[in-house]
Write a protein that holds these residues in place. Sequence first.
Motif, PDB file in Angstrom:
ATOM      1  N   SER A 537      61.752  19.729 -28.144  1.00  0.00           N
ATOM      2  CA  SER A 537      62.476  18.523 -27.473  1.00  0.00           C
ATOM      3  C   SER A 537      63.242  18.874 -26.304  1.00  0.00           C
ATOM      4  O   SER A 537      63.649  17.804 -25.452  1.00  0.00           O
ATOM      5  CB  SER A 537      63.414  17.624 -28.443  1.00  0.00           C
ATOM      6  OG  SER A 537      64.226  18.414 -28.979  1.00  0.00           O
ATOM      7  N   ASP A 538      63.823  19.970 -26.304  1.00  0.00           N
ATOM      8  CA  ASP A 538      64.650  20.451 -25.315  1.00  0.00           C
ATOM      9  C   ASP A 538      63.998  20.544 -23.946  1.00  0.00           C
ATOM     10  O   ASP A 538      64.638  20.433 -22.978  1.00  0.00           O
ATOM     11  CB  ASP A 538      65.393  21.775 -25.392  1.00  0.00           C
ATOM     12  CG  ASP A 538      66.420  21.761 -26.646  1.00  0.00           C
ATOM     13  OD1 ASP A 538      66.855  20.537 -26.797  1.00  0.00           O
ATOM     14  OD2 ASP A 538      66.893  22.809 -26.948  1.00  0.00           O
ATOM     15  N   TRP A 539      62.482  20.587 -24.062  1.00  0.00           N
ATOM     16  CA  TRP A 539      61.912  20.938 -22.981  1.00  0.00           C
ATOM     17  C   TRP A 539      61.805  19.562 -21.705  1.00  0.00           C
ATOM     18  O   TRP A 539      62.205  19.781 -20.543  1.00  0.00           O
ATOM     19  CB  TRP A 539      60.230  20.965 -23.052  1.00  0.00           C
ATOM     20  CG  TRP A 539      59.649  22.429 -23.209  1.00  0.00           C
ATOM     21  CD1 TRP A 539      59.768  23.300 -24.402  1.00  0.00           C
ATOM     22  CD2 TRP A 539      59.514  23.047 -22.196  1.00  0.00           C
ATOM     23  NE1 TRP A 539      59.189  24.375 -23.979  1.00  0.00           N
ATOM     24  CE2 TRP A 539      59.098  24.405 -22.581  1.00  0.00           C
ATOM     25  CE3 TRP A 539      59.521  23.020 -20.771  1.00  0.00           C
ATOM     26  CZ2 TRP A 539      58.750  25.378 -21.699  1.00  0.00           C
ATOM     27  CZ3 TRP A 539      59.036  23.980 -19.984  1.00  0.00           C
ATOM     28  CH2 TRP A 539      58.711  25.283 -20.416  1.00  0.00           C
ATOM     29  N   LYS A 540      61.894  18.337 -22.250  1.00  0.00           N
ATOM     30  CA  LYS A 540      62.184  17.311 -21.595  1.00  0.00           C
ATOM     31  C   LYS A 540      63.340  17.094 -20.982  1.00  0.00           C
ATOM     32  O   LYS A 540      63.558  16.565 -19.830  1.00  0.00           O
ATOM     33  CB  LYS A 540      61.942  15.987 -22.616  1.00  0.00           C
ATOM     34  CG  LYS A 540      60.456  15.859 -23.225  1.00  0.00           C
ATOM     35  CD  LYS A 540      60.215  14.625 -24.046  1.00  0.00           C
ATOM     36  CE  LYS A 540      58.932  14.344 -24.649  1.00  0.00           C
ATOM     37  NZ  LYS A 540      58.475  13.442 -25.452  1.00  0.00           N
ATOM     38  N   ILE A 541      64.367  17.575 -21.646  1.00  0.00           N
ATOM     39  CA  ILE A 541      65.676  17.423 -21.090  1.00  0.00           C
ATOM     40  C   ILE A 541      65.894  18.462 -19.658  1.00  0.00           C
ATOM     41  O   ILE A 541      66.271  17.905 -18.746  1.00  0.00           O
ATOM     42  CB  ILE A 541      67.019  17.935 -22.077  1.00  0.00           C
ATOM     43  CG1 ILE A 541      66.827  16.836 -23.569  1.00  0.00           C
ATOM     44  CG2 ILE A 541      68.277  17.866 -21.465  1.00  0.00           C
ATOM     45  CD1 ILE A 541      67.829  17.302 -24.502  1.00  0.00           C
ATOM     46  N   LEU A 542      65.417  19.691 -20.160  1.00  0.00           N
ATOM     47  CA  LEU A 542      65.394  20.429 -19.019  1.00  0.00           C
ATOM     48  C   LEU A 542      64.549  20.524 -17.813  1.00  0.00           C
ATOM     49  O   LEU A 542      64.899  20.539 -16.540  1.00  0.00           O
ATOM     50  CB  LEU A 542      65.400  21.970 -19.412  1.00  0.00           C
ATOM     51  CG  LEU A 542      66.216  22.618 -20.706  1.00  0.00           C
ATOM     52  CD1 LEU A 542      65.890  23.988 -21.197  1.00  0.00           C
ATOM     53  CD2 LEU A 542      67.563  22.421 -20.123  1.00  0.00           C
ATOM     54  N   GLU A 543      63.443  19.836 -18.141  1.00  0.00           N
ATOM     55  CA  GLU A 543      62.356  19.503 -17.108  1.00  0.00           C
ATOM     56  C   GLU A 543      63.158  18.258 -16.342  1.00  0.00           C
ATOM     57  O   GLU A 543      62.927  18.467 -14.946  1.00  0.00           O
ATOM     58  CB  GLU A 543      61.161  19.197 -17.389  1.00  0.00           C
ATOM     59  CG  GLU A 543      60.181  20.272 -18.075  1.00  0.00           C
ATOM     60  CD  GLU A 543      58.822  19.639 -18.710  1.00  0.00           C
ATOM     61  OE1 GLU A 543      57.906  20.096 -18.403  1.00  0.00           O
ATOM     62  OE2 GLU A 543      58.929  18.507 -19.254  1.00  0.00           O
ATOM     63  N   LYS A 544      63.650  17.506 -16.746  1.00  0.00           N
ATOM     64  CA  LYS A 544      64.514  16.389 -16.177  1.00  0.00           C
ATOM     65  C   LYS A 544      65.321  16.925 -15.168  1.00  0.00           C
ATOM     66  O   LYS A 544      65.577  16.473 -14.127  1.00  0.00           O
ATOM     67  CB  LYS A 544      65.004  15.475 -16.966  1.00  0.00           C
ATOM     68  CG  LYS A 544      65.608  14.266 -16.373  1.00  0.00           C
ATOM     69  CD  LYS A 544      66.151  13.125 -17.391  1.00  0.00           C
ATOM     70  CE  LYS A 544      66.800  12.029 -16.683  1.00  0.00           C
ATOM     71  NZ  LYS A 544      67.528  10.917 -17.769  1.00  0.00           N
ATOM     72  N   LYS A 545      66.315  17.898 -15.661  1.00  0.00           N
ATOM     73  CA  LYS A 545      67.306  18.391 -14.805  1.00  0.00           C
ATOM     74  C   LYS A 545      66.829  19.131 -13.695  1.00  0.00           C
ATOM     75  O   LYS A 545      67.494  19.062 -12.587  1.00  0.00           O
ATOM     76  CB  LYS A 545      68.237  19.273 -15.796  1.00  0.00           C
ATOM     77  CG  LYS A 545      69.069  18.446 -16.856  1.00  0.00           C
ATOM     78  CD  LYS A 545      70.193  17.663 -16.175  1.00  0.00           C
ATOM     79  CE  LYS A 545      71.269  16.905 -17.015  1.00  0.00           C
ATOM     80  NZ  LYS A 545      72.000  16.006 -16.282  1.00  0.00           N
ATOM     81  N   ILE A 546      65.555  19.874 -13.826  1.00  0.00           N
ATOM     82  CA  ILE A 546      65.050  20.603 -12.942  1.00  0.00           C
ATOM     83  C   ILE A 546      64.686  19.695 -11.733  1.00  0.00           C
ATOM     84  O   ILE A 546      64.867  19.955 -10.656  1.00  0.00           O
ATOM     85  CB  ILE A 546      64.063  21.639 -13.554  1.00  0.00           C
ATOM     86  CG1 ILE A 546      64.667  22.854 -14.414  1.00  0.00           C
ATOM     87  CG2 ILE A 546      63.264  22.195 -12.244  1.00  0.00           C
ATOM     88  CD1 ILE A 546      63.599  23.463 -15.101  1.00  0.00           C
ATOM     89  N   ASP A 547      63.956  18.590 -12.083  1.00  0.00           N
ATOM     90  CA  ASP A 547      63.500  17.680 -11.204  1.00  0.00           C
ATOM     91  C   ASP A 547      64.548  17.097 -10.495  1.00  0.00           C
ATOM     92  O   ASP A 547      64.519  16.999  -9.367  1.00  0.00           O
ATOM     93  CB  ASP A 547      62.353  16.757 -11.915  1.00  0.00           C
ATOM     94  CG  ASP A 547      61.032  17.305 -12.293  1.00  0.00           C
ATOM     95  OD1 ASP A 547      60.827  18.309 -11.720  1.00  0.00           O
ATOM     96  OD2 ASP A 547      60.593  16.445 -13.095  1.00  0.00           O
TER      97      ASP A 547
END
Length: 708
Positions: A537-547
Amino acid sequence: MHGLIHLVFKEFVVAKFGSQTWSKVLRKCSCDDEDSVIEMRQYEDSLTLQIIGAGIEVTGVSFDGGVELFGRFFVGYLAQQGWVAMLTSMGSNFREFVQNLNEMHHILERDFRSSIFPFFSTSEDESGNLLLSYTSRRFLPSLVRGILGELAAVLFKVKAEFVELSTDKISRVTWSVKFSQLAVAGELEETPKPQRCFGWFQLHEALTSMCRGLPGVEALTCCSANTAEVEAITEVVAVSLTLPQTAMKREEDRDVESEASPQRSRSFLQSPMHRSSPGEEVQAGNALTSVTMIRHQYGIEPTRHLADWLSVLDLDHRLELAEALIRAVPASKVSCQWYELGGLAITQTSFWDPQLRLSDFYSWSDCWRHEGEERSATSTSTSEGPFHFVSHSWWPPQDWHQIMGERCFYADIKAAELCIAAKDLCAEYLHDASRWEEARFWIDKCCIRQGDQEFMSLSIQLIEEFLQLCDGMVVLFSWSYLTRLWCVYEWACFLVFHEPENLVICIDSFYRDSTEDKFLDAVRSFSVDGCQCTDPSDWKILEKKIDEYYGCRENFERFLRVSVIAITARSLAARGARSKLGLTKWVKLAQDLGFEELAKALSVADPSAWRKAALDGEVKMIAQDFQTAIKAQNDIWFAENVAPILAAERRRAVQQKVYQKMQVHRRTVQRALTEHSLKRRLTIGPRLSDSVRSMKSHASVAAEHSPA
């Protein structure tokens, strides 16, 4: 000279020649009371030289032979002091250990900041035999032969022979080192405990001081070697010294607990101080330590999710909440010195076990205090020391033991490296490395309350704010670090809010000849898709931050590679030309990846010149020790040549609107810093690197206006 010299010499004579020989030495010196010459105080040099001279005369050994024997004795003494963990971490076999001697001595120079240890270099002849060169201003080749010969036998069960190929008899010698498996590997036996415990550097100083001034010994140069005599002396030792079992073994049984000889075992888990329940409230003054307290403080309805409430907060209010939640753990609780590993530091090393997550760890930290707050009576940290975020991977690389050896433990390396980092930081911020225990760290295991999922989730979403509120970040940098998504995000996020000079990597114990290519490959092959994340579930959080911050993965990955190459090179350059590995491969990596400007900047570094300037005392006026003198010059090179490149890369990689917003937000963070923190910076004066840079600037101006 100090009484420690007399004590060490006494233990050497007794261990090698017996107590009666020591009694003869005392009688020859007309000394009736032994205690009068082994007190921990200063004595006249003439008395020390009289005792040493009497010892050489009574035992009938040559100086060279005696020093070699002392080297063998020295190994056993080091084992008693707890240095086995460091020694075993330097290689899984004797050849690898010898090849890593410079890396080990660099770590020692960082630990004992005013010390200057010898240089070693290795190569191979046409037959593949190991060639070892030893260079030192304190030239004691017989000591080196004794120490390495004993370590080969005790640690690696091999017999090492040193055949001299060339020497100038002043500062340098080259040997051909041949080694063979010992026919009989005896059982490890306990060795007598020394009367008192002293560190490696104290013993090294004792030996060199003991040699200084002896007849026939000029400038700490050993007497001419008499091979036959040395061989005869060596045969006096019927049984070579062995390391104690407690230093060589690790307890594997979870139920075994030994008070007499503490081991790093799972018995730590049964300790009464680690039995708090997850639901137990932690008392910490006015700090927010539970979801209930947060809801009450901010008037949040019980039915509303904290994540939803946090998502609508503006930056200032998020920072305000982070100030109330952020905690700091003292360095003394999570790090330890090398000689404490395997015994005294059971608590610190067990903390780094990735499977060990106890709610009681939260009580190790206390609240980060800001202006107007009173410290709680039970507070254990100090507001004076530097406060750094620790970024690391809890799990070791999968090939850890295969590369580092079965007796080298990931948790040990992390605890010891963090201790040395604390010394570096306190030397920088407080101008006193000995106050290392005053350094404080943010580490998730003890600064986020475990067992409360809602509280943990809220804290994780405030990682960015925690990063902003810290003075800097310390990275425990193994070759698997760049495969962990949270790790690389913390790295890149930190550099959005902070300057690169505030990011410190602990790489010395991880980086050696056998791992260099792994670090290079990790940077070369880095991609977000190749990173791992424990919680999907952390993937979505980090992908959003990267974008949000970088616009696309390509920008993020480029900035990550550039910054890792630059900051790794800074750390390697700080070795002051001690390592044969140098920066050559990192310069080539920068070129291969298209970072030509960075490659040129790395090529400008001149660690050899920095070390020479430190040895010659050219930066002594602004550096309180040898290690700080090298670091200050390294900081100048980095600030003038590399930091501008990273600043340009950051402007390029980070979204323009985000970058502008972050610049404003950084000023808000500065205003939120504690009044005491600001006073600390004003009281201790500028950092040493700033002082050196100022000196260089003045020198340049003077040169421009010089009549010449």
